[in-house]
Each structure stands twice: as structure tokens, then as C-alpha cells.
Write an enzyme that holds these catalytic residues in place. Sequence first.
Site, PDB file in Angstrom:
ATOM      1  N   GLU A   6      -4.708   1.818   2.409  1.00 35.59           N
ATOM      2  CA  GLU A   6      -4.731   0.734   3.715  1.00 35.59           C
ATOM      3  C   GLU A   6      -4.829   1.636   4.951  1.00 35.59           C
ATOM      4  O   GLU A   6      -5.869   0.567   5.229  1.00 35.59           O
ATOM      5  CB  GLU A   6      -3.888  -0.017   3.057  1.00 35.59           C
ATOM      6  CG  GLU A   6      -3.785  -1.764   3.677  1.00 35.59           C
ATOM      7  CD  GLU A   6      -3.367  -1.396   5.412  1.00 35.59           C
ATOM      8  OE1 GLU A   6      -3.324  -2.478   6.171  1.00 35.59           O
ATOM      9  OE2 GLU A   6      -2.742  -0.282   6.246  1.00 35.59           O
ATOM     10  N   HIS A  18       0.893  -1.353   0.519  1.00 40.10           N
ATOM     11  CA  HIS A  18      -0.645  -0.079  -0.036  1.00 40.10           C
ATOM     12  C   HIS A  18       0.557   1.290  -0.064  1.00 40.10           C
ATOM     13  O   HIS A  18       1.998   1.330   0.915  1.00 40.10           O
ATOM     14  CB  HIS A  18      -0.937  -0.195   1.294  1.00 40.10           C
ATOM     15  CG  HIS A  18      -0.149   0.290   2.164  1.00 40.10           C
ATOM     16  ND1 HIS A  18       0.074   1.204   2.959  1.00 40.10           N
ATOM     17  CD2 HIS A  18      -0.077  -0.665   3.334  1.00 40.10           C
ATOM     18  CE1 HIS A  18       0.301   0.894   4.375  1.00 40.10           C
ATOM     19  NE2 HIS A  18       0.143  -0.477   4.487  1.00 40.10           N
TER      20      HIS A  18
END
Length: 464
Positions: free
Chosen positions: A333, A287
Site C-alpha cells: 500500500e 496493509h
Amino acid sequence: MRFSTCRGVLAGLLAAAATLPAAAQSASSKTDSVTIRRLYDEALLRGQSYENLRTLTGTIGGRLSGSPQAEKAVQWGKEVMEKMGLDRVYLQEVMVPHWERGAKEKAKAKPAKGKSIDFNVCALGGSVGTNGKLKAQVVEVRTWEELAALPDDKVRGKLVFYNRPMNPTYIETGHAYGEAGDQRRKGAIEAAKRGAVGALVRSLSLAHDDFPHTGTMSYDDKVTKVPAAALSTNGADQLSAMLKENPSLTFELEMNCRQLPEVKSYNVVGEIKGSKYPNEIIAVGGHLDSWDLGQGAHDDGTGCVQSMEVLRLLKATGQRPERTIRAVLFMNEENGNRGGTKYAELAKAAGEKHLAAMESDGGGFTPRGFSVEGSPAMVQRLQQWQPMFRPYGSGEITAGHGGTDIGPLKDQAQVLIGYDCDSQRYFDIHHTAADTFDKVNRRELELGNASMAALVYLLSKYGL
């Protein structure tokens, strides 16, 4: 040919391979071993992930969703993969939350007698601000049962101080983190239900230091939103000791955070098209967003540069993957998983077939192996390749969690795979100002790159 038919043919070929003479099987194994050795040599001699990480962390820094830094990171990721000469590089639009920390938080405890003592604190991600200085007495609890047992007048108008440490007896630190994390996730809600004016949470770390750890928390629209802050572990121990001596002390907290309207952002995707089965996809990702206190090095800059490096290693060693290999830099995320959710939605809408999805989100430490989220048969299938990884110290392939970003693909991919590395130091720096480039060891990072590339190579060649 339909995907299911391809799989049937491939399964037949693999079954036939199992009946080949030992010499033929040995030759195939030797070829794979040589290829994997080449991947490791390329990573260790000419790896580019470390310098990519240096640029990401040093030039851009922390990359909170919705921030200008996150937007710069998107463009950076796109440019890096375009320079790699991949078959395709593109962006996937996704709307993300936009929370700002504001000016540095301040906190102090005021005993009835003596001088005030300053504390290192940070707002939890998504918290409301204090609207000036918030002053209140403190009530300490370690369990939800302790909170529930307190009379209302012992909680109303106070700050609830959640002081349950991560369990140090767990060898797997992620287990300890997950178990203690409920205090951070719902502490503000449960405190507000009892009439408290805020929540203080012990940082989720096994280290004893002065770094407060941020991280996402949640609210319930039916419950008053109260501020929530993390205390460093040293600060939590100190406050606990002070409360034993003076239960009526006053704690003063000042936070300037705020929630702003959602912002348009992007996942960054690069891919090498499969030479034989282009419609079967193997995704590998990390992420791109991070918390804002540090540089987002281990969480999750390393996962991003490793995922891109997997594609570079395959190209540099002359591999022509039989299946499409896709690197994905997911956005958001940390406080919403919007990028992972959007990726899965778009894949489903396009009718894409994911053979596997792999995620690196445990730091760039020494590789240990992989955790596999799938059927027992799928776990056993991957475990057959353990001997290939044992010479490199990454042969532990066990059932376990795949990853947050790839989680939404659970019903679309045959298997989810988490890159597993040494976790003992990860939560010392996780979500703190200490998560900086200098904490990443180049060799450990490159060994992880090669481990991930080797598994992707095997998945691409043999399928599942």
C-alpha cells in the site's frame, strides 16, 4: 439463484421486516444487541490482536515492500490465520517495488561563519541517492506560486526547501495531511523542472519534534530525478530561521538509497464461507507492508491484526456468517498499492461479488465509527445501525473515504467502508521511527476490533 435475484429477495424481506409489529422489530434489535455485546466481551476479555501485533512488530519489525521482513510477514500472516481454523487461507502473488534506504542519512547546514549544525532527515520513499555528499544553497518556498515566481537563477543548482505546515485548524487531521502532501508527492519533480539539484520537504506532522517522516514520492521520466528528503518539523523551523539570517548558507545532504528490480510478494487471504450466500463477499483488511524507519505498528500493523481478529471474534462467539467473510492482508500500500490493485483484478477475473469492503488504515486508536464511500442511499442504509454502536462510542457513520487498498474495488463492491478512529495522534508517529508497538493501547485496539466485527456481523446478516 442469480445474485441480482438474491438481492431482490433480500430487499423484499427487509422491506417486509419494516412492516412487522413493533414487538417483532424489538426482538430482532435485542438479538443483535446481545450478539454485539458478546463480540465486545470476547474482544475485551480474550482478544488476541495485541499479542499478534507484539509478534509482528517485535519479531519482524518494519516491512518495506520487497524486503526480507515483508516476506517474513507474509508467512507470519498465513500461519496465524491457518491456526484460526478458517475455511480457507491462501496467498495471492503480486509483483512489488523494491526500494532500499541504505545507510542512515546525514545532513548538516554550514553557515558562512560558525560551526555546522546537524539535521535529522530521512529519504523519501523511492528517492534516488545523492551519490556521495550533495552540497548546495537552499531556497525556501511555501507554495507552488512562490516557486513559480522565483527567477531561474534563484533556483538552478540549489535545494528547494518546501516548508508549508499541515493546517492545524482542521479538526480532521487526514484533511490537513492530504492537503500538505502535494509537497512530498511532487516536490522533487517541480524542483528539478527549475534546475534544482534536490528537494527538502517539511515532515507531514502537526507535532513539533525531531522525527523526520518518510512517505512515497514520485518522479516524471521526462524530468531529471533529483534526491528528496524530509526534515523533521523542528529541523524545518530551524532551517527556516537560519535562512533568514544567512540566505547563502550551504546545506550538505548524504543519502544512500537505491531502487532495485521488482520482487515477487503476496497478499494473504483468509475466509469463512457464508452459510446462506457464499458468493456474496464481505472483505475486511489492512496493509501488511510498512515503512522501514519504525515497526509499522499503527501503520498498519493494527489494521492487519484487527482484520484477522474480526474473523476470530465471529468464530469464538459461535456466529455462522450468512455471507463469506474474508480477511485480506494487502501488500504494498505504501509505495504502489500493487496488492490492492491485484486483489481487485483477481476478484473481477473470478466474477466475485463483493457486497462490501472495509479497511483499517488509520491506526489502532479509540474507535469513532466508520466512513462510507458509496451512494447517499448506501450511507443512509448503514446509518440506520448507528444506535447499535453508540453504547460503545463508535456510532459516527458518515460519508467519506473507504481506503487505499480497497479503492480498486470501487466499481465491484456495493460500498467501501473505512474504519474511523481518533486521528489526533496518528500523524505524530506516521511514517517515522516512533511508530512502535509501545504506542498502541491494548484496550483501544480491542474496542476497534469489536466495532469492526459488529458491523461485519450486521452486513452479513442483513446485506445491503
